[in-house]
Design an enzyme around this catalytic site. Structure first.
Site, mmCIF file in Angstrom:
data_model
loop_
_atom_site.group_PDB
_atom_site.id
_atom_site.type_symbol
_atom_site.label_atom_id
_atom_site.label_comp_id
_atom_site.label_asym_id
_atom_site.label_seq_id
_atom_site.Cartn_x
_atom_site.Cartn_y
_atom_site.Cartn_z
ATOM 1 N N LYS A 19 0.852 -1.278 0.023
ATOM 2 C CA LYS A 19 0.119 -0.188 0.221
ATOM 3 C C LYS A 19 0.857 1.259 -0.080
ATOM 4 C CE LYS A 19 -1.746 1.389 3.850
ATOM 5 N NZ LYS A 19 -1.194 2.753 4.080
ATOM 6 N N PRO A 106 9.251 -5.706 3.926
ATOM 7 C CA PRO A 106 9.962 -5.360 5.259
ATOM 8 C C PRO A 106 8.889 -5.044 6.379
ATOM 9 C CG PRO A 106 10.766 -3.693 3.580
ATOM 10 C CD PRO A 106 9.662 -4.623 3.055
ATOM 11 N N SER A 109 6.936 -1.009 7.757
ATOM 12 C CA SER A 109 7.747 -0.213 6.881
ATOM 13 C C SER A 109 6.780 0.915 6.128
ATOM 14 C CB SER A 109 8.458 -1.033 5.839
ATOM 15 O OG SER A 109 7.413 -1.765 4.988
ATOM 16 N N GLY A 110 5.534 1.181 6.783
ATOM 17 C CA GLY A 110 4.700 2.254 6.147
ATOM 18 C C GLY A 110 4.153 2.047 5.038
ATOM 19 N N ILE A 111 4.170 0.785 4.410
ATOM 20 C CA ILE A 111 3.483 0.205 3.146
ATOM 21 C C ILE A 111 2.368 -0.793 3.252
ATOM 22 C CG2 ILE A 111 5.290 1.233 1.638
ATOM 23 C CD1 ILE A 111 6.551 -1.680 1.591
ATOM 24 N N GLY A 112 1.982 -0.896 4.442
ATOM 25 C CA GLY A 112 0.750 -1.759 4.965
ATOM 26 C C GLY A 112 0.922 -3.436 4.666
ATOM 27 N N GLY A 114 1.397 -5.886 7.225
ATOM 28 C CA GLY A 114 0.605 -6.421 7.763
ATOM 29 C C GLY A 114 -0.797 -6.323 7.676
ATOM 30 N N SER A 115 -1.195 -5.040 7.567
ATOM 31 C CA SER A 115 -2.694 -4.931 7.205
ATOM 32 C C SER A 115 -3.072 -5.533 5.735
ATOM 33 C CB SER A 115 -2.935 -3.382 7.099
ATOM 34 O OG SER A 115 -2.650 -2.681 8.221
ATOM 35 N N ALA A 116 -2.112 -5.346 4.724
ATOM 36 C CA ALA A 116 -2.355 -6.031 3.512
ATOM 37 C C ALA A 116 -2.447 -7.741 3.631
ATOM 38 C CB ALA A 116 -1.252 -5.838 2.356
ATOM 39 N N ASP A 148 -5.865 0.510 8.438
ATOM 40 C CA ASP A 148 -5.530 0.268 7.251
ATOM 41 C C ASP A 148 -6.112 -0.812 6.421
ATOM 42 O OD1 ASP A 148 -3.974 2.446 7.407
ATOM 43 O OD2 ASP A 148 -1.964 1.229 7.328
#
Length: 298
Positions: A19, A106, A109-112, A114-116, A148
């Site tokens: 994300k 990673p 890391s700010g790209i979601g 775990g949420s994805a 998220d």
């Protein structure tokens, strides 16, 4: 496990796309402490992958370059939390399942990532268990797992407001060639918000009728990520990444989410791949990935 191997070994597979926050405006704070956000979000064609298979008893396995990092995560893993929450909701339909997570992104890391993964788990288990939920019920489940997760459940260009639950599709957003880079240093999201100088910043405003890559690049360039300045205080490498991406020809550079991943938008995939190769050569200890985002008309 190679991508082809995952598809062969597991009857159901799901992509957990990275994300990307093209813009993140912090516009206020609720009485319960949650921050109010306006976000322009898209998703990349890179990410984690999950496989699902009926089993005698629940099992969870890991592979991928960042799988070992999650090995001791136990009950806090969002994949397992998503499995258990969906099982509580659907009851007898939910037979035991083996879930395999190929962790390519990673951690924190700010790209979601775990949420994805959580969103992909909901999608994959509904397919495996042969069931579906009303859109509103599924969105409610996703929100229980994290702010998220409803966005990642969509995995297409969107605007999210509130704490992330008010979602509006953006069908006109084009695909972008992009380089993602992360110094593999964790950033504490609560600490980033604590250091935020102002909590009531101007809202995200996108002109009506935006179209074409150049129009959208202008709009994105005029937006911002309000969390970037405090994150740079915690991880100075964020500044270095932006400078390196700009030096390699990025049209726009920005941090995604609460960091520390930054993105650079390039004129073409060839340019992005060339820049990623150069950055990887300079910093082989970082995560660097050339990718393309999905378009709103996916």
């Amino acid at each position: 496990m190679p991508e082809a191997g995952l598809a062969e070994a597991f009857g159901v597979t799901e992509e957990a796309r990275a994300k990307i926050n093209l813009a993140l405006h912090v516009t206020g704070q609720r009485a319960d402490g949650y921050h109010l956000l306006d976000m322009l979000v898209t998703f990349a064609d890179c990410g984690d992958r999950l496989g699902f298979l009926p089993a005698q008893a629940d099992a969870f396995t890991l592979s991928g370059p960042f799988g070992e990092t999650l090995a001791g995560d136990g009950g806090s893993n969002l994949v397992l939390l998503a499995r258990d929450l969906l099982r509580e909701t659907v009851g007898a339909l939910a037979f035991p399942v083996h879930i395999h997570l190929q962790k390519n992104l990673p951690i924190a890391s700010g790209i979601g990532g775990g949420s994805a993964d959580a969103a992909a788990t909901l999608r994959g288990l509904m397919r495996l268990w042969g069931m579906s939920l009303p859109v509103e019920s599924l969105a409610g489940l996703a929100l229980k797992l994290g702010a998220d997760v409803p966005m990642c459940l969509e995995s297409r260009p969107l605007i999210a407001r509130g704490i992330g639950e008010r979602i509006e599709a953006v069908p006109d957003l084009p695909a972008f060639a992009m380089v993602l880079a992360n110094p593999l240093k964790g950033v504490s999201t609560p600490e980033v918000f604590r250091r935020l100088a102002a909590k009531n910043n101007p809202v995200l405003h996108l002109a009506p009728g935006l179209s074409g890559t150049s129009g959208w690049l202008t709009a994105i360039g005029s937006a911002r990520n309000d969390l970037e300045a405090p994150a740079r205080e915690l991880v100075p490498e964020i500044t270095m990444i932006s400078q390196m991406l700009q030096a390699r020809g990025a049209l726009i550079t920005r941090m995604s989410g609460s960091g520390a991943t930054c993105f650079g938008i390039f004129t073409s995939m060839a340019a992005a791949q060339e820049a990623a190769s150069a950055l990887h050569g300079e910093r082989p200890d970082w995560y660097v990935q050339a990718t393309e985002t999905v378009s709103g008309g996916m």
